[in-house]
Scaffold this active site. Structure first.
Site, PDB file in Angstrom:
ATOM      1  N   ALA A  14      58.947  36.930   0.527  1.00 38.34           N
ATOM      2  CA  ALA A  14      60.246  37.000   1.338  1.00 38.34           C
ATOM      3  C   ALA A  14      61.000  35.798   0.428  1.00 38.34           C
ATOM      4  CB  ALA A  14      60.205  36.736   2.472  1.00 38.34           C
ATOM      5  N   ASP A  24      66.402  33.946  16.702  1.00 32.97           N
ATOM      6  CA  ASP A  24      66.687  35.019  15.748  1.00 32.97           C
ATOM      7  C   ASP A  24      65.636  35.919  15.744  1.00 32.97           C
ATOM      8  OD1 ASP A  24      68.145  36.166  13.909  1.00 32.97           O
ATOM      9  OD2 ASP A  24      67.225  34.903  12.151  1.00 32.97           O
TER      10      ASP A  24
END
Length: 553
Positions: A131, A287
């Protein structure tokens, strides 16, 4: 707008990007156009799209300015109570899509952090990141003891670039407050400082490590939630090493079904885990999008990436419970009282008008089908209404609203028929019981009772000491007025001016009287009138000079 010379190049870049996206008038308003050349102003491109509105242009500007501004825009999107709704909607679409940086830079950062070659610390590391984001990127690795880990490395130079951009943002916000009414109304300087503080925390991986450890402690007794373990001896401010926990992304419905997971159960567990974090622990993942929440092979939820968190004190949890209970019950009065308790308000708040707007929202949302009720969006709209009524909502509650919006989207992606409001009803009873449960309020009550007991016990001694002091005549009364010296000085100056006026009047009248009476003009050949006149004038001048020197005239 005071900007260091070394930042002029960045300011020129900002002004050019704004001009390219058709925001030349906004650049003029903020005082940025002076960093553009005349030729650049003349040939400035208009819009990338003819029908692009200003919120969309702002999003494009931030995307073109790079990772720091993308992250800042994402953080700003959680403040619908301050920013216009259309701008918030546009900023929510900012994507953290940046290319990875070379592994050679990853190796340099790791060796500087660890003080030794990478090969001596890890048995294997994947050179391709799993990522990549604006702040850092993640590489799978394996330690020599066999533990599988993930290594998060901060993007080189991002912190220095961010600090330079922070100074520019502060200056732009201050300029907007000085030059525009909307800048002053929305308190842009405060908003920028709030965003800067949040982003600084995200840039420091040691804070994320501590957040992860705190979350793991809270989840210790919850067998349905897993939090990665922090490898502390390898983690630094720019490097974070965590236990690798594999699972299925919570939004991958096909993979969940293939693994035998019941989708409504997964949605229920997800919401219940967030409920536990927010209302019971007072420490929640702010989040929880699908990339940060996975499901392991035993059906347990895995919460990753604790860079952005919300924290609630006991009082904040109590107020948030009151707000959610009022929303679940559809009671506008309860919601209004909760909003006033949450926000910073003065006597100027018109509660009747606020109640009317809350009732209007209640009708809008409660007249829809139960499965279509969006709890997170309703909460964001409530905070926007509060802002219109000059109620300043603390940023923690805006994180709560953002978390609720994200949770809405996640559970609807898992199970389209799932309703946060419907699940909220049994949870509301649980919330109410937690408020009434003696285990939750008794310890606090005991502490307060202890304080009161100490005060009562100490009262006789304090009274006795006060009486003894009074009997000895040692009581002193001290009156303090912060402006008393200024007031006395003003009165002294006024009295001096009045005295000077009387003195001048006396000289004029006395001289006129002496001159009028000719028989007194000469006495033994001495001009008494003239001498008296000049003596009085001299005394008056001497008094005036003294008063001026003392600043009392």
């Amino acid at each position: 707008m005071k900007i260091r010379r070394r930042s002029w190049g960045r300011l020129r870049q900002i002004a050019e990007v704004m001009a390219h996206h058709g925001l030349i008038m906004a650049s003029d308003t903020l005082g940025l156009s002076r960093y553009l050349s005349l030729g650049r102003r003349i040939r400035a491109d208009r819009l990338p799209e003819v029908d692009a509105d200003w919120p969309e242009r702002v999003r494009l500007v931030l995307a073109d300015l790079g990772p720091t501004y993308v992250k800042l825009g994402q953080l700003a999107s959680i403040r619908p109570d301050i920013l216009p709704h259309a701008l918030v909607r546009s900023l929510e679409r900012l994507q953290d899509d940046v290319p990875p940086f070379p592994f050679s830079e990853v190796r340099t950062t790791l060796e500087r952090a660890w003080g030794q070659p990478v090969d001596q610390v890890v048995a294997w590391i994947d050179k391709e990141p799993m990522a990549a984001a604006s702040i850092g990127q993640v590489h799978p690795a394996r330690l020599y003891d066999g533990r599988e880990v993930v290594i998060k490395v901060r993007r080189p130079g991002i912190r220095e670039q961010a600090e330079a951009d922070f100074d520019i943002l502060r200056a732009i916000a201050q300029s907007a407050e000085n030059r525009t009414t909307w800048g002053k109304q929305y308190g842009l300087s405060d908003l920028v400082e709030e965003i800067v503080d949040t982003m600084r925390d995200e840039l420091d991986f040691s804070i994320e490590a501590q957040n992860t450890e705190t979350a793991k402690k809270h989840a210790r007794d919850n067998g349905r939630v897993r939090i990665p373990e922090v490898i502390w001896d390898l983690s630094r401010s720019d490097v974070l090493v965590l236990q690798s926990i594999m699972g299925i992304k919570i939004s991958d419905r096909a993979a969940l079904i293939e693994a035998g997971r019941d989708l409504p159960d997964v949605a229920h567990e997800y919401v219940h885990a967030l409920y536990q974090q927010i209302f019971l622990d007072g420490f929640f993942h702010a989040d929880p999008h699908p990339g940060n929440v996975h499901v392991d092979d035993e059906g347990r939820l895995i919460f990753l990436d604790w860079g952005l968190v919300g924290t609630f004190s006991h009082d904040m949890r109590r107020h948030s419970v009151e707000l959610v209970l009022g929303m679940v019950r559809g009671n506008a009065d309860e919601v209004t009282e909760a909003l006033v308790s949450i926000g910073s308000a003065g006597d100027h708040v018109n509660r009747r008008a606020l109640l009317r707007d809350v009732e209007r929202l209640r009708r809008r949302y409660y007249e829809t089908q139960l499965k279509d009720f969006q709890l997170g969006q309703a909460m964001s709209d409530l905070f926007s209404v509060a802002q219109r009524h000059r109620l300043r909502i603390p940023p923690e509650y805006m994180l709560l609203a953002k978390t609720a919006v994200t949770a809405d989207g996640v559970v609807r992606g898992i199970d389209p028929d799932f309703s946060l409001l419907e699940m909220g009803k049994p949870l509301a009873g649980e919330l109410l019981w937690n408020r009434l449960n003696p285990q939750n309020w008794l310890p606090g009550a005991v502490r307060e009772a202890g304080k009161i007991g100490q005060s009562v016990t100490a009262l006789p001694g304090e009274v006795e000491r006060a009486l003894k002091t009074l009997s000895r005549g040692e009581i002193r009364i001290v009156l303090e007025h912060k402006n008393l010296d200024k007031i006395l000085g003003h009165w002294e100056m006024l009295i001096n001016r009045v005295a000077m006026a009387f003195l001048l009047g006396a000289v004029i009248l006395g001289t006129a009287l002496v001159v009028h009476r000719n028989h007194l003009d000469q006495l033994a050949g001495i001009p008494i009138g003239e001498y008296a006149f000049f003596l009085a004038v001299a005394l008056g001048i001497w008094a005036a000079i003294g008063a001026v020197r003392r600043g009392k005239l």
